[in-house]
Design an enzyme around this catalytic site. Structure first.
Site, mmCIF file in Angstrom:
data_model
loop_
_atom_site.group_PDB
_atom_site.id
_atom_site.type_symbol
_atom_site.label_atom_id
_atom_site.label_comp_id
_atom_site.label_asym_id
_atom_site.label_seq_id
_atom_site.Cartn_x
_atom_site.Cartn_y
_atom_site.Cartn_z
ATOM 1 N N PRO A 10 61.339 43.940 57.096
ATOM 2 C CA PRO A 10 62.714 43.474 56.892
ATOM 3 C C PRO A 10 63.668 44.241 57.814
ATOM 4 O O PRO A 10 64.056 45.373 57.527
ATOM 5 C CB PRO A 10 62.978 43.778 55.415
ATOM 6 C CG PRO A 10 62.056 44.913 55.095
ATOM 7 C CD PRO A 10 60.842 44.738 55.962
ATOM 8 N N ASP B 259 63.652 49.477 59.878
ATOM 9 C CA ASP B 259 62.782 48.945 58.842
ATOM 10 C C ASP B 259 63.437 49.258 57.498
ATOM 11 O O ASP B 259 63.479 50.416 57.071
ATOM 12 C CB ASP B 259 61.404 49.607 58.946
ATOM 13 C CG ASP B 259 60.395 49.054 57.955
ATOM 14 O OD1 ASP B 259 60.821 48.397 56.979
ATOM 15 O OD2 ASP B 259 59.185 49.295 58.135
ATOM 16 N N HIS B 260 63.949 48.203 56.840
ATOM 17 C CA HIS B 260 64.720 48.419 55.606
ATOM 18 C C HIS B 260 63.847 48.879 54.437
ATOM 19 O O HIS B 260 64.359 49.290 53.394
ATOM 20 C CB HIS B 260 65.457 47.128 55.223
ATOM 21 C CG HIS B 260 66.785 47.366 54.587
ATOM 22 N ND1 HIS B 260 67.078 48.509 53.851
ATOM 23 C CD2 HIS B 260 67.927 46.636 54.565
ATOM 24 C CE1 HIS B 260 68.308 48.451 53.417
ATOM 25 N NE2 HIS B 260 68.857 47.330 53.834
ATOM 26 N N ARG B 261 62.538 48.830 54.581
ATOM 27 C CA ARG B 261 61.669 49.347 53.531
ATOM 28 C C ARG B 261 61.775 50.866 53.441
ATOM 29 O O ARG B 261 61.501 51.455 52.389
ATOM 30 C CB ARG B 261 60.211 48.948 53.791
ATOM 31 C CG ARG B 261 59.958 47.437 53.771
ATOM 32 C CD ARG B 261 58.534 47.121 54.182
ATOM 33 N NE ARG B 261 58.237 47.584 55.536
ATOM 34 C CZ ARG B 261 57.053 47.419 56.134
ATOM 35 N NH1 ARG B 261 56.060 46.809 55.491
ATOM 36 N NH2 ARG B 261 56.862 47.851 57.358
ATOM 37 N N VAL B 262 62.151 51.479 54.561
ATOM 38 C CA VAL B 262 62.193 52.948 54.629
ATOM 39 C C VAL B 262 63.606 53.460 54.860
ATOM 40 O O VAL B 262 64.012 54.479 54.295
ATOM 41 C CB VAL B 262 61.263 53.454 55.757
ATOM 42 C CG1 VAL B 262 61.274 54.970 55.839
ATOM 43 C CG2 VAL B 262 59.845 52.934 55.561
#
Length: 447
Positions: free
Chosen positions: A242, A419-422
């Site tokens: 994402p 990376d919007h997960r991190v």
């Protein structure tokens, strides 16, 4: 038992390799660590070394043949063994028979129709991973249309087209006189030395336009390994990561003044020409140390984030057939002079496809610079497992408001892809603000 020379994994995404050229022949002595062949991987053509010592008894994969990673490609007779006996028995034959070298379908169609090769599809519409330094053709001459009848590898054809080298003037060193990449590069170097030896200075000329597809006709171009890998990895990145993007403008006036002083210090005395890109790279390293969340990689299989104490900066560099990302390791521990010398060496060897495996892997963060091409702003695609990539635009004079007054200042726009997960938006903003501070007040990089 004879020792096997196996196809090594020369890149983290490599599953098979193509034997471009053997540097040893059957009957030759070889030592462990000695370069024995050139192998085309999914990223570049690289030198392959032997991990065995002895005598080359049998070459199992010929030039132009392919082999899976780990498959035997040659047999080595060690102490007490006779090479001729090993060759007769054929022990250790490869698990899969390498296909006979052949021209791609598209190239065969062009030869049958009498058409010249079309343009190579190198453009990145989204601007991702473009080179920080763009090589211009020197004294380029249009290639002859007879090039299509010359026996040459597809890679050699494309490099010759980009460099303006006539294949008809080159003697091939490949199997059956086939022209390979090294022959084209050697011919270009020879031509360059000859022109300089004659007392003529190289001048930039407009590259010749590639041949066009005839009206009403179509042309199919099979992607090479490098482009297939780029396509697969970037597609995977966009589909599974994402992305979000943040952009900031940076006043480069102070950084430009710093560069002028560094040029006075190093260019005349040592011939080292510090670039604005070197200063940006140093500032990126400092910002990554200030915001360590950005200097990380993410393993989605284990849901773990690995943060690094050192900054290994990936630098996207364009090649005739795609792009490659050499890695400048421990850049946070370097000064401007060392950054210039080492980055220039990496870029030169990347274009010559002479990088080692460790010089193409292990990046903790990547920068993509289109500034020299005049691009003001663009967005890049995250290169997993990294969690961010910085897209750098041109540094140019713009009209801005300073202390309530209209002024002309040197400005640069950069865009951070995350990376919007991190990474969350606030962390990305902290990184960009830190980068802005280091470039607008370069003295902070010395603290």
């Amino acid at each position: 038992m004879p020792a096997e020379i196996t196809m090594p994994q020369l890149s983290d995404t490599m599953t098979e390799g193509t034997l471009v050229k053997w540097l040893k022949k059957e009957g030759d002595k070889v030592k462990a660590g000695e370069i024995v062949a050139e192998v085309e991987t999914d990223k570049a053509t690289m030198e392959m070394e032997s991990f065995e010592s002895g005598t080359i008894a049998s070459i199992l994969v010929p030039e132009g043949g392919k082999a899976a990673v780990g498959a035997a490609i040659a047999l080595v007779a060690t102490t007490g063994e006779k090479p001729e006996d090993i060759k007769k028995t054929g022990a250790g034959a490869p698990a899969t028979k390498p296909p006979a070298p052949k021209e791609p379908e598209a190239e065969t169609e062009r030869a049958e129709n009498g058409e010249a090769e079309g343009p190579t599809q190198d453009a990145h519409k989204d601007g991702s991973h473009a080179t920080s330094e763009v090589a211009s053709s020197l004294d380029a001459t249009p290639p002859s249309h007879d090039d299509d009848r010359v026996k040459a590898s597809p890679l050699a054809r494309r490099i010759a087209k980009d460099m303006g080298v006539d294949l008809n003037t080159i003697k091939g060193s490949g199997p059956g006189g086939r022209i390979v990449q090294a022959d084209v590069l050697a011919a270009k170097d020879k031509a360059g030395h000859a022109s300089s030896g004659a007392g003529k200075s190289a001048t930039l000329t407009t590259p010749s336009l590639p041949s066009r597809v005839a009206s009403g006709q179509t042309e199919k171009i099979t992607l090479n390994k490098m482009r297939q890998t780029i396509a697969n990895r970037l597609q995977l990145s966009k589909q599974t990561i994402p992305h979000f993007y943040e952009t900031i403008d940076i006043d480069m006036t102070a950084a430009t003044e710093l560069r002028k002083k560094l040029l006075e210090m190093y260019e005349k005395k040592e011939g080292v020409r510090i670039s604005i890109g070197d200063i940006i790279a140093k500032a990126v390293a400092c910002a990554l140390k200030s915001v360590p969340q950005m200097n990380s990689t993410y393993d989605d299989k284990t849901s773990t984030v690995t943060r690094f104490g050192d900054v290994n900066l990936g630098m996207a560099v364009a090649l005739p057939d795609g792009l490659i990302v050499p890695v400048l390791r421990n850049i946070d521990q370097m000064g401007f002079k060392e950054i210039r010398v080492k980055s220039a060496d990496l870029v030169d060897r990347a274009r010559a496809q002479k990088l080692k495996r460790e010089e193409m892997s292990g990046a903790t963060f990547t920068v993509s610079n289109l500034g020299l091409m005049g691009i003001r702003e663009f967005s890049a695609i995250v290169n997993p497992p990294e969690v961010g990539i910085l897209a750098i635009g041109a540094s140019v004079d713009r009209a801005v408001v300073v202390d309530g007054q209209l002024a002309v200042r040197n400005q640069m726009t950069v865009t951070l892809s995350c990376d919007h997960r991190v990474i969350d938006g606030a962390v990305a903003a902290q990184f960009l603000v830190s980068l802005k501070n280091y470039l607008e007040v370069p003295a902070l990089m010395l603290m």
